[in-house]
Design an enzyme around this catalytic site. Structure first.
Site, PDB file in Angstrom:
ATOM      1  N   ARG A  29      11.712 -25.079  44.673  1.00  0.00           N
ATOM      2  CA  ARG A  29      12.146 -25.637  43.386  1.00  0.00           C
ATOM      3  C   ARG A  29      11.006 -25.599  42.376  1.00  0.00           C
ATOM      4  O   ARG A  29      11.208 -25.341  41.198  1.00  0.00           O
ATOM      5  CB  ARG A  29      12.670 -27.061  43.584  1.00  0.00           C
ATOM      6  CG  ARG A  29      13.366 -27.606  42.359  1.00  0.00           C
ATOM      7  CD  ARG A  29      14.108 -28.886  42.664  1.00  0.00           C
ATOM      8  NE  ARG A  29      13.201 -29.935  43.086  1.00  0.00           N
ATOM      9  CZ  ARG A  29      13.600 -31.108  43.586  1.00  0.00           C
ATOM     10  NH1 ARG A  29      14.883 -31.381  43.716  1.00  0.00           N
ATOM     11  NH2 ARG A  29      12.713 -32.021  43.945  1.00  0.00           N
ATOM     12  N   LYS A  60      12.283 -29.340  37.348  1.00  0.00           N
ATOM     13  CA  LYS A  60      11.590 -30.635  37.402  1.00  0.00           C
ATOM     14  C   LYS A  60      10.363 -30.562  36.500  1.00  0.00           C
ATOM     15  O   LYS A  60       9.239 -30.346  36.952  1.00  0.00           O
ATOM     16  CB  LYS A  60      11.225 -30.955  38.854  1.00  0.00           C
ATOM     17  CG  LYS A  60      11.175 -32.439  39.132  1.00  0.00           C
ATOM     18  CD  LYS A  60      11.313 -32.731  40.604  1.00  0.00           C
ATOM     19  CE  LYS A  60      10.941 -34.150  40.956  1.00  0.00           C
ATOM     20  NZ  LYS A  60      11.737 -35.183  40.293  1.00  0.00           N
ATOM     21  N   GLU A  69      23.949 -36.826  36.087  1.00  0.00           N
ATOM     22  CA  GLU A  69      23.092 -37.501  37.059  1.00  0.00           C
ATOM     23  C   GLU A  69      22.433 -38.695  36.378  1.00  0.00           C
ATOM     24  O   GLU A  69      22.767 -39.023  35.241  1.00  0.00           O
ATOM     25  CB  GLU A  69      22.058 -36.522  37.621  1.00  0.00           C
ATOM     26  CG  GLU A  69      21.141 -35.909  36.586  1.00  0.00           C
ATOM     27  CD  GLU A  69      20.064 -35.024  37.210  1.00  0.00           C
ATOM     28  OE1 GLU A  69      19.682 -35.250  38.369  1.00  0.00           O
ATOM     29  OE2 GLU A  69      19.595 -34.108  36.514  1.00  0.00           O
TER      30      GLU A  69
HETATM   31  N1  PLP Z   1      17.587 -35.809  39.759  1.00  0.00           N
HETATM   32  C1  PLP Z   1      16.466 -36.109  39.112  1.00  0.00           C
HETATM   33  C2  PLP Z   1      16.487 -36.119  37.636  1.00  0.00           C
HETATM   34  C3  PLP Z   1      15.295 -36.398  39.828  1.00  0.00           C
HETATM   35  O1  PLP Z   1      14.166 -36.713  39.204  1.00  0.00           O
HETATM   36  C4  PLP Z   1      15.331 -36.385  41.237  1.00  0.00           C
HETATM   37  C5  PLP Z   1      14.133 -36.664  42.008  1.00  0.00           C
HETATM   38  O2  PLP Z   1      13.463 -35.805  42.458  1.00  0.00           O
HETATM   39  C6  PLP Z   1      16.538 -36.068  41.865  1.00  0.00           C
HETATM   40  C7  PLP Z   1      17.639 -35.784  41.097  1.00  0.00           C
HETATM   41  C8  PLP Z   1      16.616 -36.026  43.345  1.00  0.00           C
HETATM   42  O3  PLP Z   1      16.032 -34.874  43.849  1.00  0.00           O
HETATM   43  P1  PLP Z   1      15.413 -34.839  45.303  1.00  0.00           P
HETATM   44  O4  PLP Z   1      16.503 -35.248  46.221  1.00  0.00           O
HETATM   45  O5  PLP Z   1      15.023 -33.434  45.500  1.00  0.00           O
HETATM   46  O6  PLP Z   1      14.291 -35.788  45.312  1.00  0.00           O
HETATM   47  C1  COI Z   2      11.808 -38.317  43.239  1.00  0.00           C
HETATM   48  O1  COI Z   2      12.784 -38.846  43.775  1.00  0.00           O
HETATM   49  O2  COI Z   2      10.942 -37.716  43.866  1.00  0.00           O
HETATM   50  C2  COI Z   2      11.633 -38.341  41.817  1.00  0.00           C
HETATM   51  O3  COI Z   2      10.928 -37.526  41.312  1.00  0.00           O
HETATM   52  C3  COI Z   2      12.264 -39.366  41.039  1.00  0.00           C
HETATM   53  C4  COI Z   2      11.260 -39.934  40.108  1.00  0.00           C
HETATM   54  C5  COI Z   2      11.951 -40.315  38.889  1.00  0.00           C
HETATM   55  C6  COI Z   2      10.474 -41.019  40.755  1.00  0.00           C
END
Ligand code: PLP
Ligand code: COI
Length: 341
Positions: free
Chosen positions: A82, A184, A220
């Protein structure tokens, strides 16, 4: 390895400086070898690309102590992939996947004393990131980049642990159609700060963002994807080009289908249909799965039948299975668990 003396059960989701972090520079078209350093500070030129034009991307993943005493990380290869997508979108160099996983491993090993013990309720949050380092004044990408990983022990992202959350439908958008919502990048989070501060001021835990094109579909929250459960136990999760492809959500879809035998729909979800769902949860590395009890749409309350005191039954099964896999109580699918120690 003697653990640090930390009150593991009572830490929140905050930054605690740990002993070592990983740093690598990209200069003259190549990454250097990278080092572990004790220096937690970064000295930047006043005109650094990251300071002027927000050229910065990041990742978030966790390390866990398993039931049998190993330290493991959950699917770090997917974070590397990612981050590659984020880097390409912001015209930054790619930090190679193998090196990413190796650097995560080194940082966790070097800070093993900070990895919370099994059963403590805390975990080690790992934050890889990269930013434009050299001075940039015309709008263009930097030439020099720093890639860095630090880690910090954390407790639950939402105060109150697994108590269901109250969220509101936001009037602000976090992404634009064809924008950067699916990567991200720090800029997406800067966009969300006003919305989260005002949500908190008004007593909400988080914002539900709608799709920026039509504002009719659920996207989201500021830091997690949505999972819904229908009255007949089907898992539904929004599909959109402008949400972050959550690794937790992708893992839960697999868990729902393959471990729990549930039907899963990844599709557009209209705000209008949310009142018909039985359960709702926010899923992400930080959030794990945090149940939502109430969604407020401009004064109109949508109260999930799962209520305000506990997780809904399907959400709970998903939570127990995913955390069971992460903590080594349940056998993981091939390649999900990266053993560090
Ligand atoms: N959506 C957003 C905007 C996020 O910042 C995060 C955190 O990483 C997620 C979703 C969840 O992603 P992940 O499950 O890869 O941590
Ligand atoms: C994560 O879940 O890793 C994120 O980046 C969310 C963040 C807003 C703390």
């Amino acid at each position: 390895m003697e653990k640090k003396s930390i009150d593991w059960g009572n830490i929140g989701f905050g930054y605690m400086q740990t002993d070592r972090r990983y740093v690598s520079f990209f200069k003259d078209g190549a990454w250097d070898d990278g080092v572990l350093t004790e220096d937690a500070n970064i000295v930047l030129n006043e005109c650094a690309g990251v300071l002027q034009y927000a050229q910065t991307i990041f990742e978030g993943l966790k390390a866990y102590t398993t039931e049998d005493g190993h330290i493991v990380a959950f699917r770090p290869d997917l974070n590397a992939e990612r981050m590659e997508a984020s880097a390409k979108r912001l015209e930054m160099p790619v930090f190679p996947k193998e090196r990413f996983v190796e650097a995560v491993t080194k940082v966790v090993e070097a800070n093993a004393a900070y990895v919370p013990p099994y059963g403590s309720g805390a975990t080690l949050y790992i934050r890889p990131y990269m930013f434009g380092f050299n001075p940039v004044i015309g709008v263009k990408p930097a030439d020099v980049y720093q890639f860095r990983i630090f880690c910090t022990p954390v407790g639950p992202y939402f105060k109150g642990g697994v108590k269901p959350l109250t969220i509101r439908v936001s009037d602000f958008d976090r992404a634009a159609p064809h924008g950067t919502g699916n990567i991200k990048a720090g800029l997406n989070y800067a966009m969300s700060l006003h919305a989260i501060v005002t949500a908190h001021e008004e007593g909400y835990d988080e914002n539900m963002y709608l799709d920026p094109g039509t504002r009719m579909k659920v996207e989201e929250t500021g830091g997690a994807n949505f999972l819904f459960v229908t009255g007949d136990g089907k898992v539904v999760t929004p599909k959109s080009d402008s949400i972050l492809p959550s690794i937790t959500r992708r893992s839960l879809v697999h868990v729902a289908k393959e471990y729990l035998g549930l039907e899963v729909e990844e599709r557009e979800v209209y705000l209008e249909e949310v009142k018909d769902f039985a359960e709702c949860g926010l899923c992400g590395t930080a959030a794990v799965i945090s149940p939502v009890g109430k969604i407020v749409d401009h004064g109109k309350e949508i109260c999930l039948p799962s209520g305000m005191t506990q997780m809904g039954p399907v959400t709970k099964k998903l939570y127990d299975t995913l955390t069971g896999i992460q903590m080594g109580r349940i056998e993981a699918p091939e390649g999900w668990i990266h053993v560090i120690q």
